[in-house]
Write a protein that holds these residues in place. Structure first.
Motif, mmCIF file in Angstrom:
data_model
loop_
_atom_site.group_PDB
_atom_site.id
_atom_site.type_symbol
_atom_site.label_atom_id
_atom_site.label_comp_id
_atom_site.label_asym_id
_atom_site.label_seq_id
_atom_site.Cartn_x
_atom_site.Cartn_y
_atom_site.Cartn_z
ATOM 1 N N SER A 64 0.815 -1.206 0.000
ATOM 2 C CA SER A 64 0.000 0.000 0.000
ATOM 3 C C SER A 64 0.854 1.263 0.000
ATOM 4 N N THR A 65 2.012 1.219 0.659
ATOM 5 C CA THR A 65 2.904 2.383 0.670
ATOM 6 C C THR A 65 3.467 2.657 -0.716
ATOM 7 N N LEU A 66 3.851 1.617 -1.421
ATOM 8 C CA LEU A 66 4.340 1.802 -2.790
ATOM 9 C C LEU A 66 3.245 2.376 -3.687
ATOM 10 N N LEU A 67 2.018 1.886 -3.529
ATOM 11 C CA LEU A 67 0.913 2.435 -4.315
ATOM 12 C C LEU A 67 0.653 3.895 -3.963
ATOM 13 N N GLN A 68 0.741 4.232 -2.683
ATOM 14 C CA GLN A 68 0.486 5.605 -2.253
ATOM 15 C C GLN A 68 1.528 6.573 -2.788
ATOM 16 N N THR A 69 2.795 6.201 -2.725
ATOM 17 C CA THR A 69 3.859 7.106 -3.160
ATOM 18 C C THR A 69 3.982 7.177 -4.676
ATOM 19 N N CYS A 70 3.467 6.187 -5.381
ATOM 20 C CA CYS A 70 3.571 6.184 -6.850
ATOM 21 C C CYS A 70 2.306 6.692 -7.534
ATOM 22 N N PHE A 71 1.137 6.328 -7.015
ATOM 23 C CA PHE A 71 -0.114 6.638 -7.698
ATOM 24 C C PHE A 71 -1.106 7.425 -6.849
ATOM 25 N N GLY A 72 -0.899 7.490 -5.547
ATOM 26 C CA GLY A 72 -1.851 8.141 -4.667
ATOM 27 C C GLY A 72 -1.564 9.621 -4.486
ATOM 28 N N SER A 73 -1.496 10.049 -3.226
ATOM 29 C CA SER A 73 -1.211 11.454 -2.950
ATOM 30 C C SER A 73 0.215 11.833 -3.302
ATOM 31 N N ARG A 74 1.098 10.853 -3.417
ATOM 32 C CA ARG A 74 2.512 11.050 -3.733
ATOM 33 C C ARG A 74 3.302 11.641 -2.573
ATOM 34 N N LEU A 75 2.674 11.854 -1.439
ATOM 35 C CA LEU A 75 3.384 12.307 -0.258
ATOM 36 C C LEU A 75 4.164 11.147 0.349
ATOM 37 N N PRO A 76 5.280 11.421 1.031
ATOM 38 C CA PRO A 76 6.075 10.347 1.642
ATOM 39 C C PRO A 76 5.414 9.815 2.906
ATOM 40 N N LEU A 77 4.404 8.972 2.738
ATOM 41 C CA LEU A 77 3.608 8.483 3.857
ATOM 42 C C LEU A 77 3.633 6.959 3.909
ATOM 43 N N ILE A 78 3.913 6.435 5.101
ATOM 44 C CA ILE A 78 3.840 4.999 5.348
ATOM 45 C C ILE A 78 2.387 4.630 5.643
ATOM 46 N N GLN A 79 1.925 3.522 5.093
ATOM 47 C CA GLN A 79 0.576 3.026 5.347
ATOM 48 C C GLN A 79 0.621 1.980 6.456
ATOM 49 N N ALA A 80 -0.266 2.123 7.444
ATOM 50 C CA ALA A 80 -0.217 1.256 8.614
ATOM 51 C C ALA A 80 -1.590 1.186 9.255
ATOM 52 N N PRO A 81 -1.837 0.200 10.131
ATOM 53 C CA PRO A 81 -3.067 0.202 10.935
ATOM 54 C C PRO A 81 -3.019 1.326 11.960
ATOM 55 N N SER A 82 -4.173 1.698 12.488
ATOM 56 C CA SER A 82 -4.223 2.825 13.423
ATOM 57 C C SER A 82 -5.354 2.619 14.414
ATOM 58 N N LEU A 83 -5.499 3.601 15.316
ATOM 59 C CA LEU A 83 -6.586 3.553 16.290
ATOM 60 C C LEU A 83 -7.949 3.642 15.639
ATOM 61 N N ASP A 84 -8.017 4.181 14.429
ATOM 62 C CA ASP A 84 -9.293 4.246 13.720
ATOM 63 C C ASP A 84 -9.853 2.862 13.449
ATOM 64 N N PHE A 85 -9.004 1.852 13.386
ATOM 65 C CA PHE A 85 -9.458 0.477 13.209
ATOM 66 C C PHE A 85 -9.532 -0.273 14.541
ATOM 67 N N LEU A 86 -8.638 0.093 15.477
ATOM 68 C CA LEU A 86 -8.572 -0.638 16.740
ATOM 69 C C LEU A 86 -9.837 -0.434 17.573
ATOM 70 N N VAL A 87 -10.314 0.798 17.674
ATOM 71 C CA VAL A 87 -11.473 1.083 18.535
ATOM 72 C C VAL A 87 -12.733 0.364 18.036
ATOM 73 N N PRO A 88 -13.133 0.495 16.743
ATOM 74 C CA PRO A 88 -14.317 -0.260 16.306
ATOM 75 C C PRO A 88 -14.132 -1.772 16.407
ATOM 76 N N ALA A 89 -12.898 -2.254 16.173
ATOM 77 C CA ALA A 89 -12.666 -3.689 16.294
ATOM 78 C C ALA A 89 -12.872 -4.163 17.732
ATOM 79 N N LEU A 90 -12.435 -3.375 18.700
ATOM 80 C CA LEU A 90 -12.644 -3.752 20.099
ATOM 81 C C LEU A 90 -14.122 -3.681 20.471
ATOM 82 N N VAL A 91 -14.838 -2.727 19.902
ATOM 83 C CA VAL A 91 -16.281 -2.675 20.140
ATOM 84 C C VAL A 91 -16.952 -3.925 19.583
#
Length: 584
Positions: free
Chosen positions: A80-107
């Motif tokens: 996903s990081t390669l896709l983001q830096t090549c075709f997405g926003s092109r910003l130097p951003l690492i793609q990773a899981p976050s609290l946005d997924f952790l909280v609903p998953a715990l619910v």
């Protein structure tokens, strides 16, 4: 403009090879550091990603399958990081899981834990063994739903359109909460051993700030780059990790699991923690053995799309879209780059959706979005090179193929992970405060709106975490959706800030806005070009083959038109894409 004072370092200071001001010394997006330094910086990104992965994966997956799941997360994060830096926003951003997924998953898991706890002693043995695999497949289905939501928001252009209507008084609380949202989890990770956590924080502060211009001696200097400052995270983690490994080998310290730390004082997840601990030997039993070489393929079948997993996935998807676009703005500000145009934001969120769908289909129990701590590390490492992030993506791919290498990173003590998250997330909160300079900071309207949104987005999730049975509509999926949304700080703060900023009366100057005399449109003062030394084309334009594909006649219409960039001539002549806000 007053020139800043020269650095008072002994001898030549490596900082002087950068621009004089502190905000302009970050390496540009298209810059490529030397090979050895680039490898070290890429490894530093991997270490920060591992801290976030340890928190999310460790909270959802018991010890038996942690290495295998972490390896899969690393692999698809790299894709996903390669896709983001090549075709997405092109910003130097690492793609990773976050609290946005952790909280609903715990619910979601908390609701499932209550159901299964109720049938203890009454269910037969076969049903008890089927539950863990069913639970994991539901998390995979939630990841797929997250990706579909991200893909829909990106392709329809909703995200970019809303972002262009967010002024400084919306970005300030959102970025602040982006940094504050991790405080509870980071503190609990640090509680694994407060001594090592404090040592890591002290080293990070000293290496990144106090030794920013340090030279070894009058004859042995760091001539090109402030390497000690740029590698502050990597050096601090390695030093404390060696000390921890030595003491652990001697039997002086005992490591804990993430679930033991996160759920020990959480009332609504006690049942879930007890249930997963009792079934930890069964969960992921088919894929729990870590081997040297293993392809990250699904081992438990296709994702399960239940009503509850769809509800949790929609809540996580909406929050991740808001979080990612805030990260785009945050990263652009740290890089001193122009404000991200709507098209780049839409492409970025769409690519994140593809990554989440792919990871869910291939057995990963969480979705992917732009990593906040990796974006904030740009301020600490002084390097925003796209090449460095792409090299980090290749390293993540290698780690995903070799679970034994992943096991090395997962053996880092949780206190170190907590310290890394604590320091990196502070940059997001501080960056949000800088947007107040464009507004009237003495305005009672602005003081109330900012304080109210920040306070409520921290208090309400904490209260709803302790009051699990407060929301009861009679429909389980709706309960999970509402509970998840009300426990997501970024979702709450963005909703409150946007509503208050657009409903409470105030002048344009109070809000940090002005009317462009030529276009008669209202624009944000924060989006105006203010000495940016990087162009829109350099930072956000996709490669030429991608631009040709986006120019196909079939992609000029809705919904794909939202991801098409402006023509180069229009970008260089007008700044409407950067500064358009509240078009009339």
């Amino acid at each position: 403009m007053v020139k800043p004072d020269r650095c008072k370092c002994m001898g030549a200071c490596p900082q002087q090879d950068f621009n004089q001001t502190d905000t302009l010394k970050t390496l540009k997006v298209d810059h490529r550091p030397p090979l050895v330094l680039n490898i070290a910086l890429a490894l530093q990104h991997v270490m920060v990603h591992a801290s976030l992965c340890a928190l999310v994966v460790g909270a959802l997956v018991p010890q038996a399958g942690k290495e295998k799941t972490a390896a899969s997360v690393f692999f698809y994060s790299g894709v996903s990081t390669l896709l983001q830096t090549c075709f997405g926003s092109r910003l130097p951003l690492i793609q990773a899981p976050s609290l946005d997924f952790l909280v609903p998953a715990l619910v979601l898991l908390g609701a499932r834990a209550g159901n299964h706890a109720a049938c203890r002693g009454q269910c037969d043995q076969s049903e008890q063994f089927e539950v863990p695999a069913h639970q994991l497949r539901e998390l995979q289905g939630m990841a797929v739903v997250v990706g579909l939501v991200q893909l829909s928001v990106g392709l329809c252009g909703v995200g970019g359109a809303v972002l262009t209507r967010c002024g400084p008084l919306v970005l300030t609380p959102v970025c602040c909460i982006l940094g504050f949202s991790i405080y509870r989890e980071a503190a609990l990770l640090c509680s694994d051993h407060w001594g090592f956590a404090l040592l890591t924080v002290v080293l990070l502060v000293c290496l990144s700030q106090h030794l920013r211009c340090w030279a070894l001696s009058a004859h042995l200097k760091l001539p090109l780059y402030p390497v000690v400052s740029m590698l502050s995270v990597l050096l601090s983690v390695l030093l404390v990790w060696v000390v921890c490994a030595a003491l652990q080998h001697c039997g002086h310290i005992t490591p804990h699991s993430v679930s033991e730390l996160l759920f020990k004082d959480d009332l609504n997840t006690t049942q879930f923690h007890d249930w997963t601990a009792a079934n930890s030997t069964n969960l992921l039993s088919a894929v729990s053995t870590a081997t040297w070489l293993s392809l990250p393929l699904p081992g438990l079948g296709l994702p399960l799309l239940s009503g509850d997993s769809i509800a949790a996935g929609i809540a996580a998807g909406l929050s991740s879209c808001i979080s990612s676009q805030a990260v785009y703005v945050l990263t652009a500000r740290l890089l001193n780059a122009p404000t991200p145009p709507a098209q780049a934001c839409n492409r970025g969120v769409s690519v994140e959706g593809l990554g989440s769908v792919l990871s869910g289909l291939m057995g990963v129990p969480v979705g992917l979005c732009s990593s906040v701590p990796n974006a904030c590390m740009t301020s600490l490492s002084q390097c925003g090179s796209r090449a460095t992030v792409q090299l980090s993506a290749v390293m993540l791919l290698v780690l995903g193929l070799f679970p034994q290498l992943t096991h090395v990173l997962t053996s880092v003590p949780l206190a170190i992970h907590g310290a890394v998250l604590s320091v990196t997330y502070t940059v997001a909160a501080a960056t949000g405060i800088t947007y107040l300079q464009y507004t009237d900071v003495d305005s009672g309207r602005n003081i109330f709106n900012t304080g109210f949104t920040v306070f409520m987005s921290l208090v309400l999730p904490r209260w709803f975490r302790m009051q699990t049975g407060f929301i009861y509509t009679g429909v389980g999926s709706l309960d999970i959706f509402l509970q998840s949304c009300l426990m997501l700080p970024v979702f709450l703060v963005s909703l409150l800030a946007f509503l208050l900023d657009h409903t409470v009366s105030g002048t344009l100057s109070e809000k940090g806005l002005e009317r462009d005399q030529s276009t008669r449109k209202i624009q944000s003062l924060a989006n105006k070009p203010q000495g940016n030394h990087q162009s829109l084309v350099t930072v956000y334009e996709p490669p030429q083959p991608v631009r040709k594909v986006l120019d196909w006649p079939g992609l000029r219409k809705f919904p794909f038109c939202a991801c098409r960039s402006l023509e180069v001539e229009k970008i260089t002549v007008t700044s409407a894409e950067m500064s358009g806000l509240l078009p009339q």
